[in-house]
Design a protein around this motif. Structure first.
Motif, PDB file in Angstrom:
ATOM      1  N   ALA A   1      76.834  89.747  19.691  1.00  0.00           N
ATOM      2  CA  ALA A   1      76.934  88.350  20.121  1.00  0.00           C
ATOM      3  C   ALA A   1      76.179  88.098  21.422  1.00  0.00           C
ATOM      4  O   ALA A   1      76.267  88.877  22.368  1.00  0.00           O
ATOM      5  N   LEU A   2      75.444  86.999  21.447  1.00  0.00           N
ATOM      6  CA  LEU A   2      74.888  86.436  22.677  1.00  0.00           C
ATOM      7  C   LEU A   2      75.854  85.328  23.061  1.00  0.00           C
ATOM      8  O   LEU A   2      76.065  84.375  22.296  1.00  0.00           O
ATOM      9  N   ARG A   3      76.474  85.452  24.234  1.00  0.00           N
ATOM     10  CA  ARG A   3      77.524  84.516  24.636  1.00  0.00           C
ATOM     11  C   ARG A   3      77.066  83.581  25.755  1.00  0.00           C
ATOM     12  O   ARG A   3      76.182  83.926  26.534  1.00  0.00           O
ATOM     13  N   ASN A   4      77.719  82.447  25.814  1.00  0.00           N
ATOM     14  CA  ASN A   4      77.418  81.428  26.821  1.00  0.00           C
ATOM     15  C   ASN A   4      77.904  81.851  28.210  1.00  0.00           C
ATOM     16  O   ASN A   4      77.338  81.442  29.210  1.00  0.00           O
ATOM     17  N   LYS A   5      78.976  82.641  28.264  1.00  0.00           N
ATOM     18  CA  LYS A   5      79.562  83.123  29.523  1.00  0.00           C
ATOM     19  C   LYS A   5      79.748  84.640  29.406  1.00  0.00           C
ATOM     20  O   LYS A   5      79.883  85.169  28.308  1.00  0.00           O
ATOM     21  N   PRO A   6      79.797  85.331  30.551  1.00  0.00           N
ATOM     22  CA  PRO A   6      79.980  86.781  30.514  1.00  0.00           C
ATOM     23  C   PRO A   6      81.438  87.196  30.309  1.00  0.00           C
ATOM     24  O   PRO A   6      82.031  87.914  31.110  1.00  0.00           O
ATOM     25  N   THR A   7      82.025  86.717  29.228  1.00  0.00           N
ATOM     26  CA  THR A   7      83.394  87.083  28.856  1.00  0.00           C
ATOM     27  C   THR A   7      83.477  87.158  27.336  1.00  0.00           C
ATOM     28  O   THR A   7      82.686  86.533  26.625  1.00  0.00           O
ATOM     29  N   PHE A   8      84.465  87.903  26.844  1.00  0.00           N
ATOM     30  CA  PHE A   8      84.627  88.015  25.394  1.00  0.00           C
ATOM     31  C   PHE A   8      85.075  86.705  24.762  1.00  0.00           C
ATOM     32  O   PHE A   8      84.876  86.501  23.574  1.00  0.00           O
ATOM     33  N   ASP A   9      85.678  85.816  25.542  1.00  0.00           N
ATOM     34  CA  ASP A   9      86.074  84.531  24.964  1.00  0.00           C
ATOM     35  C   ASP A   9      85.021  83.446  25.190  1.00  0.00           C
ATOM     36  O   ASP A   9      85.238  82.289  24.825  1.00  0.00           O
ATOM     37  N   GLY A  10      83.859  83.820  25.752  1.00  0.00           N
ATOM     38  CA  GLY A  10      82.764  82.860  25.904  1.00  0.00           C
ATOM     39  C   GLY A  10      82.205  82.485  24.541  1.00  0.00           C
ATOM     40  O   GLY A  10      82.134  83.314  23.624  1.00  0.00           O
ATOM     41  N   PRO A  11      81.822  81.221  24.371  1.00  0.00           N
ATOM     42  CA  PRO A  11      81.280  80.781  23.080  1.00  0.00           C
ATOM     43  C   PRO A  11      80.042  81.592  22.675  1.00  0.00           C
ATOM     44  O   PRO A  11      79.207  81.921  23.511  1.00  0.00           O
ATOM     45  N   VAL A  12      79.939  81.888  21.392  1.00  0.00           N
ATOM     46  CA  VAL A  12      78.793  82.628  20.867  1.00  0.00           C
ATOM     47  C   VAL A  12      77.640  81.650  20.636  1.00  0.00           C
ATOM     48  O   VAL A  12      77.794  80.643  19.934  1.00  0.00           O
ATOM     49  N   ILE A  13      76.493  81.968  21.251  1.00  0.00           N
ATOM     50  CA  ILE A  13      75.289  81.150  21.078  1.00  0.00           C
ATOM     51  C   ILE A  13      74.582  81.545  19.787  1.00  0.00           C
ATOM     52  O   ILE A  13      74.137  80.705  19.018  1.00  0.00           O
ATOM     53  N   CYS A  14      74.456  82.854  19.577  1.00  0.00           N
ATOM     54  CA  CYS A  14      73.843  83.369  18.350  1.00  0.00           C
ATOM     55  C   CYS A  14      74.221  84.836  18.206  1.00  0.00           C
ATOM     56  O   CYS A  14      74.856  85.416  19.090  1.00  0.00           O
ATOM     57  N   TRP A  15      73.831  85.408  17.094  1.00  0.00           N
ATOM     58  CA  TRP A  15      74.069  86.828  16.833  1.00  0.00           C
ATOM     59  C   TRP A  15      72.725  87.538  16.760  1.00  0.00           C
ATOM     60  O   TRP A  15      71.819  87.082  16.073  1.00  0.00           O
ATOM     61  N   PHE A  16      72.605  88.638  17.497  1.00  0.00           N
ATOM     62  CA  PHE A  16      71.388  89.454  17.478  1.00  0.00           C
ATOM     63  C   PHE A  16      71.566  90.622  16.517  1.00  0.00           C
ATOM     64  O   PHE A  16      72.604  91.285  16.531  1.00  0.00           O
ATOM     65  N   GLU A  17      70.557  90.871  15.721  1.00  0.00           N
ATOM     66  CA  GLU A  17      70.532  92.092  14.919  1.00  0.00           C
ATOM     67  C   GLU A  17      70.185  93.263  15.827  1.00  0.00           C
ATOM     68  O   GLU A  17      69.534  93.077  16.864  1.00  0.00           O
ATOM     69  N   PRO A  18      70.579  94.476  15.457  1.00  0.00           N
ATOM     70  CA  PRO A  18      70.187  95.653  16.243  1.00  0.00           C
ATOM     71  C   PRO A  18      68.662  95.766  16.349  1.00  0.00           C
ATOM     72  O   PRO A  18      67.934  95.363  15.443  1.00  0.00           O
ATOM     73  N   VAL A  19      68.196  96.269  17.466  1.00  0.00           N
ATOM     74  CA  VAL A  19      66.794  96.562  17.793  1.00  0.00           C
ATOM     75  C   VAL A  19      65.973  95.320  18.156  1.00  0.00           C
ATOM     76  O   VAL A  19      64.769  95.407  18.315  1.00  0.00           O
ATOM     77  N   VAL A  20      66.609  94.171  18.318  1.00  0.00           N
ATOM     78  CA  VAL A  20      65.895  92.998  18.817  1.00  0.00           C
ATOM     79  C   VAL A  20      65.601  93.236  20.292  1.00  0.00           C
ATOM     80  O   VAL A  20      66.479  93.661  21.047  1.00  0.00           O
ATOM     81  N   GLY A  21      64.377  92.953  20.705  1.00  0.00           N
ATOM     82  CA  GLY A  21      63.990  93.122  22.098  1.00  0.00           C
ATOM     83  C   GLY A  21      64.284  91.870  22.903  1.00  0.00           C
ATOM     84  O   GLY A  21      64.057  90.749  22.432  1.00  0.00           O
ATOM     85  N   VAL A  22      64.827  92.052  24.116  1.00  0.00           N
ATOM     86  CA  VAL A  22      65.156  90.938  25.007  1.00  0.00           C
ATOM     87  C   VAL A  22      64.673  91.246  26.421  1.00  0.00           C
ATOM     88  O   VAL A  22      64.446  92.404  26.770  1.00  0.00           O
ATOM     89  N   LYS A  23      64.519  90.200  27.212  1.00  0.00           N
ATOM     90  CA  LYS A  23      64.211  90.363  28.634  1.00  0.00           C
ATOM     91  C   LYS A  23      65.525  90.427  29.401  1.00  0.00           C
ATOM     92  O   LYS A  23      66.430  89.625  29.144  1.00  0.00           O
ATOM     93  N   LEU A  24      65.619  91.362  30.328  1.00  0.00           N
ATOM     94  CA  LEU A  24      66.806  91.445  31.182  1.00  0.00           C
ATOM     95  C   LEU A  24      66.589  90.564  32.407  1.00  0.00           C
ATOM     96  O   LEU A  24      65.592  90.709  33.115  1.00  0.00           O
ATOM     97  N   LYS A  25      67.512  89.665  32.655  1.00  0.00           N
ATOM     98  CA  LYS A  25      67.435  88.793  33.826  1.00  0.00           C
ATOM     99  C   LYS A  25      68.260  89.364  34.973  1.00  0.00           C
ATOM    100  O   LYS A  25      67.827  89.390  36.109  1.00  0.00           O
ATOM    101  N   ARG A  26      69.475  89.779  34.662  1.00  0.00           N
ATOM    102  CA  ARG A  26      70.340  90.428  35.657  1.00  0.00           C
ATOM    103  C   ARG A  26      71.510  91.087  34.945  1.00  0.00           C
ATOM    104  O   ARG A  26      71.853  90.716  33.821  1.00  0.00           O
TER     105      ARG A  26
END
Length: 172
Positions: free
Chosen positions: A116-141
Motif C-alpha cells: 500500500a501507498l498511504r496518504n499518511k505514515p500510519t497503518f490507518d492512513g487512506p490507501v492511495i494505490c497498491w504497488f506491485e513488488p519490484v516497482v521502482g520509486v524515488k525516496l523523498k525522506r
C-alpha cells in the motif's frame, strides 16, 4: 628435528601471508577506508552501465544495467570503483561516475502481494494505490519507520521495511 619443524612452519606462514598480500594488492581488492560508511545505497545515474568482475576497465563485463535510477548497494570500494549489488543479488564493480547519491528504492521484491501507498505514515492512513513488488520509486525522506516515496505524479508513504533501498531504521 622439532626445531626444523617450527622453522618450516614459520617460513610457510610468512610466505602464505606475503602471497595473500601481493595478490590483494595486484588485483586492487584491498579494503579502503572512506569518510562515507559502507554499506550504503545509491542509484544508477546513467545507462547502459557496465558491471565488471573487477575494479577497472581491464576486467571483463559481467552484466549491463539498462535502466537508470535503480537502487544499488555499495559494499566495497577501490579507487574510483565501487562494488555494488542490486535487489536480485547481482553484483560487481562499477565506476563511481555512473552512480548518483539520489536515493531510490524498489517495492518489496521478496513480497508475494501488493504494498500500500498511504496518504499518511500510519497503518490507518487512506490507501492511495497498491504497488506491485519490484516497482521502482524515488525516496523523498524516511523517518526510520515510514518513507515518503514518489512515482510520477503520485506520492505518499510506504512502510520502510517494504522497501529495498533504505535500511531498517535509517533516517533520510
Amino acid at each position: 628435528m622439532y626445531r626444523l619443524s617450527i622453522v618450516g612452519t614459520v617460513i610457510r606462514s610468512v610466505l602464505a601471508a606475503a602471497l595473500l598480500a601481493a595478490s590483494a594488492t595486484t588485483t586492487g581488492l584491498r579494503a579502503e577506508t572512506s569518510a562515507i560508511p559502507l554499506p550504503r545505497f545509491v542509484s544508477l545515474k546513467a545507462s547502459p552501465a557496465n558491471l565488471r568482475v573487477g575494479p577497472g576497465v581491464g576486467y571483463s563485463v559481467e552484466w549491463v544495467f539498462m535502466r537508470p535510477g535503480i537502487p544499488l548497494e555499495i559494499y566495497q570500494q577501490s579507487g574510483n570503483w565501487r562494488r555494488v549489488r542490486d535487489w536480485t543479488g547481482t553484483n560487481g564493480w562499477i565506476n563511481m561516475s555512473l552512480l548518483s547519491v539520489r536515493r531510490t528504492a524498489v517495492i518489496a521484491p521478496w513480497s508475494k502481494g501488493d504494498v500500500a501507498l498511504r496518504n499518511k505514515p500510519t497503518f490507518d492512513g487512506p490507501v492511495i494505490c497498491w504497488f506491485e513488488p519490484v516497482v521502482g520509486v524515488k525516496l523523498k525522506r524516511c523517518d526510520g519507520q515510514w518513507c515518503r516515496v514518489a512515482l510520477k505524479s503520485m506520492s505518499g508513504f510506504v512502510k520502510q521495511t517494504d522497501l529495498w533501498g533504505a535500511y531498517p531504521g535509517e533516517v533520510l
